[in-house]
Structures are given as C-alpha cells and as structure tokens.
Design a protein around this motif. Sequence first.
Motif, PDB file in Angstrom:
ATOM      1  N   CYS A  40      10.569 -14.103 -35.426  1.00 20.18           N
ATOM      2  CA  CYS A  40      11.113 -15.190 -34.595  1.00 20.18           C
ATOM      3  C   CYS A  40      12.523 -14.840 -34.134  1.00 20.18           C
ATOM      4  O   CYS A  40      13.363 -14.421 -34.942  1.00 20.18           O
ATOM      5  CB  CYS A  40      11.163 -16.495 -35.378  1.00 20.18           C
ATOM      6  N   GLU A  41      12.767 -15.046 -32.834  1.00 15.84           N
ATOM      7  CA  GLU A  41      14.114 -14.931 -32.280  1.00 15.84           C
ATOM      8  C   GLU A  41      14.556 -16.323 -31.850  1.00 15.84           C
ATOM      9  O   GLU A  41      13.970 -16.914 -30.935  1.00 15.84           O
ATOM     10  CB  GLU A  41      14.144 -13.964 -31.088  1.00 15.84           C
ATOM     11  N   VAL A  42      15.555 -16.859 -32.547  1.00 12.95           N
ATOM     12  CA  VAL A  42      16.006 -18.237 -32.330  1.00 12.95           C
ATOM     13  C   VAL A  42      17.328 -18.208 -31.569  1.00 12.95           C
ATOM     14  O   VAL A  42      18.296 -17.580 -32.017  1.00 12.95           O
ATOM     15  CB  VAL A  42      16.205 -18.976 -33.668  1.00 12.95           C
ATOM     16  N   THR A  43      17.370 -18.889 -30.420  1.00 17.56           N
ATOM     17  CA  THR A  43      18.601 -19.001 -29.641  1.00 17.56           C
ATOM     18  C   THR A  43      19.109 -20.436 -29.723  1.00 17.56           C
ATOM     19  O   THR A  43      18.406 -21.367 -29.327  1.00 17.56           O
ATOM     20  CB  THR A  43      18.373 -18.618 -28.167  1.00 17.56           C
ATOM     21  N   LYS A  44      20.320 -20.598 -30.258  1.00 17.44           N
ATOM     22  CA  LYS A  44      20.917 -21.924 -30.390  1.00 17.44           C
ATOM     23  C   LYS A  44      21.650 -22.306 -29.099  1.00 17.44           C
ATOM     24  O   LYS A  44      22.170 -21.453 -28.383  1.00 17.44           O
ATOM     25  CB  LYS A  44      21.894 -21.955 -31.562  1.00 17.44           C
ATOM     26  N   VAL A  97       6.465  -5.677 -56.264  1.00 11.97           N
ATOM     27  CA  VAL A  97       6.908  -6.192 -54.966  1.00 11.97           C
ATOM     28  C   VAL A  97       8.329  -5.733 -54.687  1.00 11.97           C
ATOM     29  O   VAL A  97       9.126  -5.551 -55.609  1.00 11.97           O
ATOM     30  CB  VAL A  97       6.843  -7.741 -54.892  1.00 11.97           C
ATOM     31  N   ASN A  98       8.605  -5.537 -53.409  1.00 13.12           N
ATOM     32  CA  ASN A  98       9.949  -5.156 -52.969  1.00 13.12           C
ATOM     33  C   ASN A  98      10.192  -5.779 -51.596  1.00 13.12           C
ATOM     34  O   ASN A  98       9.571  -5.371 -50.614  1.00 13.12           O
ATOM     35  CB  ASN A  98      10.075  -3.633 -52.909  1.00 13.12           C
ATOM     36  N   TYR A  99      11.066  -6.761 -51.543  1.00 13.51           N
ATOM     37  CA  TYR A  99      11.375  -7.436 -50.281  1.00 13.51           C
ATOM     38  C   TYR A  99      12.837  -7.245 -49.890  1.00 13.51           C
ATOM     39  O   TYR A  99      13.370  -7.983 -49.071  1.00 13.51           O
ATOM     40  CB  TYR A  99      11.061  -8.940 -50.390  1.00 13.51           C
ATOM     41  N   GLN A 100      13.457  -6.240 -50.462  1.00 13.81           N
ATOM     42  CA  GLN A 100      14.869  -6.017 -50.191  1.00 13.81           C
ATOM     43  C   GLN A 100      15.102  -5.761 -48.694  1.00 13.81           C
ATOM     44  O   GLN A 100      14.468  -4.905 -48.083  1.00 13.81           O
ATOM     45  CB  GLN A 100      15.385  -4.812 -51.002  1.00 13.81           C
ATOM     46  N   GLY A 101      15.992  -6.544 -48.093  1.00 13.58           N
ATOM     47  CA  GLY A 101      16.326  -6.398 -46.677  1.00 13.58           C
ATOM     48  C   GLY A 101      15.318  -6.993 -45.723  1.00 13.58           C
ATOM     49  O   GLY A 101      15.492  -6.880 -44.506  1.00 13.58           O
ATOM     50  N   LYS A 102      14.271  -7.631 -46.231  1.00 16.54           N
ATOM     51  CA  LYS A 102      13.234  -8.201 -45.369  1.00 16.54           C
ATOM     52  C   LYS A 102      13.814  -9.365 -44.580  1.00 16.54           C
ATOM     53  O   LYS A 102      14.406 -10.281 -45.119  1.00 16.54           O
ATOM     54  CB  LYS A 102      12.058  -8.675 -46.202  1.00 16.54           C
ATOM     55  N   LYS A 103      13.661  -9.314 -43.259  1.00 11.73           N
ATOM     56  CA  LYS A 103      14.185 -10.356 -42.377  1.00 11.73           C
ATOM     57  C   LYS A 103      13.262 -10.503 -41.175  1.00 11.73           C
ATOM     58  O   LYS A 103      13.009  -9.535 -40.463  1.00 11.73           O
ATOM     59  CB  LYS A 103      15.600 -10.005 -41.927  1.00 11.73           C
ATOM     60  N   ARG A 104      12.760 -11.717 -40.986  1.00 10.47           N
ATOM     61  CA  ARG A 104      11.817 -11.970 -39.885  1.00 10.47           C
ATOM     62  C   ARG A 104      12.312 -13.017 -38.917  1.00 10.47           C
ATOM     63  O   ARG A 104      11.660 -13.291 -37.907  1.00 10.47           O
ATOM     64  CB  ARG A 104      10.473 -12.404 -40.467  1.00 10.47           C
ATOM     65  N   VAL A 105      13.444 -13.644 -39.215  1.00 17.94           N
ATOM     66  CA  VAL A 105      14.020 -14.648 -38.331  1.00 17.94           C
ATOM     67  C   VAL A 105      15.421 -14.207 -37.949  1.00 17.94           C
ATOM     68  O   VAL A 105      16.272 -13.953 -38.815  1.00 17.94           O
ATOM     69  CB  VAL A 105      14.094 -16.034 -39.009  1.00 17.94           C
ATOM     70  N   VAL A 106      15.653 -14.079 -36.648  1.00 18.09           N
ATOM     71  CA  VAL A 106      16.965 -13.703 -36.134  1.00 18.09           C
ATOM     72  C   VAL A 106      17.513 -14.868 -35.322  1.00 18.09           C
ATOM     73  O   VAL A 106      16.857 -15.329 -34.386  1.00 18.09           O
ATOM     74  CB  VAL A 106      16.892 -12.433 -35.263  1.00 18.09           C
ATOM     75  N   GLU A 107      18.683 -15.361 -35.671  1.00 21.51           N
ATOM     76  CA  GLU A 107      19.318 -16.448 -34.927  1.00 21.51           C
ATOM     77  C   GLU A 107      20.447 -15.898 -34.074  1.00 21.51           C
ATOM     78  O   GLU A 107      21.253 -15.102 -34.537  1.00 21.51           O
ATOM     79  CB  GLU A 107      19.833 -17.524 -35.893  1.00 21.51           C
ATOM     80  N   ARG A 108      20.445 -16.339 -32.809  1.00 22.39           N
ATOM     81  CA  ARG A 108      21.471 -15.865 -31.864  1.00 22.39           C
ATOM     82  C   ARG A 108      22.368 -17.019 -31.442  1.00 22.39           C
ATOM     83  O   ARG A 108      21.928 -18.132 -31.365  1.00 22.39           O
ATOM     84  CB  ARG A 108      20.807 -15.240 -30.638  1.00 22.39           C
TER      85      ARG A 108
END
Length: 473
Positions: A390-394, A462-473
């Motif tokens: 997801c790319e979120v623009t505020k 499990v290894n989720y280090q650095g996992k990022k799926r939402v980017v807010e701009r």
Amino acid sequence: MRRIVTTLLSFLVIAAAYGQKTEIHILSTNDMHAKLENMAQLGAIADSLRGIDPTLLVFSAGDNRTGNPKNDLYEISAYPMVALMNQIGFAATALGNHEFDSKQAGLARLIGLSNFSYLCANIHPDPSLGIHTLPYKVFDVKGVKVGVIGVVQLGTHGIPDSHPDNVTGIRFSPVAESIAPYEWLSKECDVTILLSHIGYEDDVEMAKRFPWLDLIIGGHTHTQLKGGEMHNGVLITQNVNKLARATHITLTVESGKVTDKRAENIEVKNFPKKNTAVESLVKMFSDNPAFDRVLAQADAPFSSYEELGCLMCDAFISEGGADVGIENAGGVRYESHDAGDFTVNDVLQLDPFGNNAVVMTLTGEELRRMLISCYDNDDHAFPYVGGIMCEVTKDKKDTLKIKDLRLLTLDGKKLDLKKRYRVITNSYVAAICDAPRQDQGEDMNRLTSDMIMRFLEKQGHVNYQGKKRVVER
C-alpha cells in the motif's frame, strides 16, 4: 440545652478543620492491561504511601484488563486483575474501552466481584444487563469531600473502541455533554476530579471547558507525562501503559478549596519492595505451563508493530487460503519481540481480543475503500496487510485525511481494482469498516490467535526483520 451545646461544639470542630490545611494523597494508574507481573510492586507502593497517609485513595483510569492471557483467559475472564485490585485496595476505576471485552454479562459479573466502584457518567446500560456503574462518587477523606466523575471515550460510531457486539443494549452519551451536569459537585465538594479514559488531547479540551475541575486522572492514549501538567488551572496526569509507572498526587485543601497540586511519577517495575499477599495471588494466577509452549523460533528480533502485523496477516492468508490479509493497527498489542522462542503466551498477548476470522470476497476497489475505512475508524492508524503493498498519500492540509491510496502486488505492479480477491480479517475490522461492499463477510468460526499459532507451528522459524508493506507519503 444539651442539644445546643453539642451543636455548638460540632460547629466549632468543623470550623477549626475548615481553616486547616489538609493533604489528600492519591495513587493513580491507567491502562494497566493486566500486567500481573507488576501488581505486587504496585501493592507495596500503596503500602508505603499509606504509611504516610492511611486515607490514601487509589484510582485507575480504566483498561485494567486485556493483554495478558493468564488474566483474560481465566475461568472468569479478567477476575485475576479484579482480585489483585481488591487486595491492593482500589477505591474506584473508570470504565476503559477494554472493560467491555468481557461482553455485557462478563462486565456485569466483574463489577459484582469488585470491592471498588466503576465510575462512568456517559454510559446508560439497559437495566436488564445488570451493569451497575455510578456516574460519580463522593469520598470523605479526613473531613474533606472528594467528588469523582468518570467518563469513557467514544469512537467514530459513538461507542467505545470495542467490538460493537460487546456493547449491544448500552447507550452512550457524548463526553462533554455528560460532564457538564455535574458542575454542582464542585460547589458541594472541596475537591472535584475527573477519572477519564478519553485520551490526553481530549483531557486538555475538558480542562478548557470545565475549569471547575481540580484534577483529571487520564488514560487511553498511554501518554507519558512528567508528573502532571497544568492546563487552565486543572492538573492532568497520565502514564504509559502496562504499569511501567504510577502517579502519586498530592492535593492541599484549605478553607474548602484546593490551594496546591503536585504529581510525581513512581517507577513500578523497579520498585524495591513487593506486597507479599499480592505476590502470592499473582503466582497462583500465573501457574499455567500451557502458555509457555514454544511454537516457533524467531530467527531475528521483531522491532516494529508493522513487522508483527505482517506476521499476523500472513497467518490469515496461509491458514485461510486467502489472497489478502488485513489486521487493524490497534489489534497489534506490542511493538517488539526478541529473537528466540515464540510461545503461546506471546501470541495471546499479541492478539488478545478473542476475535474470529472473517472471510469476504472483495473487488480491488472495495478492498481499497475498506482499508481507508479501517484507517478512519481505528484512531487514524493505517492497517497492516499481507498479500499486497500500500502507498498512502496524506492530505497536506489535513494530515489525518487520506488523499490517495494505491494498492500494489508484492512485486510492485498495480493491483487490478476490478478483480475479486479473497480477503481475511478479524471480526472487529469487519464490524467497524462501514465502506460499501457487496460481501459483508462470513465468520470462519476460527480465532485469529489460533490461526497465528498454527501458522507459527508450521513455519518453525520466522524472520520479519525490515518487513514493510505500507508506505505513507
């Protein structure tokens, strides 16, 4: 003649007391979230303060429960915290939004088992539910009248932040509208306190609107204040959650008015003493080795809510055969987890609400609108996702408003908004998201926490280090 003399003597005693300075001591907590491990220290703090003033008042600003399975999954859900608060000698608590996690019958039962009062001026339950709260209570402390009003926060749907099913049959009135009628307490009492579970910013607003309050003991937003803050002449206190700290408040009353207000933080976890009776109860309630069972190994530490949220969403997808998983930000209950054992207890603290999984078929556009709705109705925190990016623009003028939301596949391609996707989320998200959709969802009759446990057992590591799926701009 004897009656006249007695009356005169009583008058002289009252008059003498009226001209004296009296200190009122209060120990306050907020958002304890069943931190059983720190309750023996809190009991010792109360003991120490009672050594200074035996009339000490102990108050909670709500959210006493939810977050520790040894409390929340007890035979009578949340009874361990009630028993410990009884032992410590709490005088009253506000209703937090998580007090409703016991549902109506559970809350009524807990109130019946409590030796302290539940204060809430803006709750109006159907009498048949047996939820016995008080809008306010007056305490007599060394001849000083202390009036305490309680309130609970309301979300976008006019109910506390809990599953709507948990508050069926209960009406709530707006916070400010519910406080206003009790201004008379400030005239009848020497001290007037708001025991508030509405959050720091709203506490500041209440101080502006109701300067007749002397003190607001706040909760809900886990805002760490240094002692307390003065706003419009009203002292406001609040601490972070899970009993890291409590607050010792001292009010000086002279001639029926508060002339001095002081507040200091007390570190709870590292307090050098424990109340032995409370410690014995904690050990009794904590003795359940089933919670210590190891499900998987975390090969790297989790260092953010999103990393843990991604794990939860991936579990929904894997266990439910879905394309997309959604977890609301407020549903991820801790921020970090060390590398090493991931246990049953860890999962039940991460996802403590007993929510069921709900599956629905949504078009890409319905999914997009649902994610925005979840953001709007979950304290303006964007949900965590699995299966998509997801790319979120505020909006630059209104930073709480989402101007645009782009959905992408995991390899960065634009998601087809006309295509239909199998989506799994929790029952809370399904209930609060009011964006239009054709499929309202089907209850899978599976706890989301169980899905996470099954997923971890199958993964092993499990290894989720650095996992990022939402980017807010």
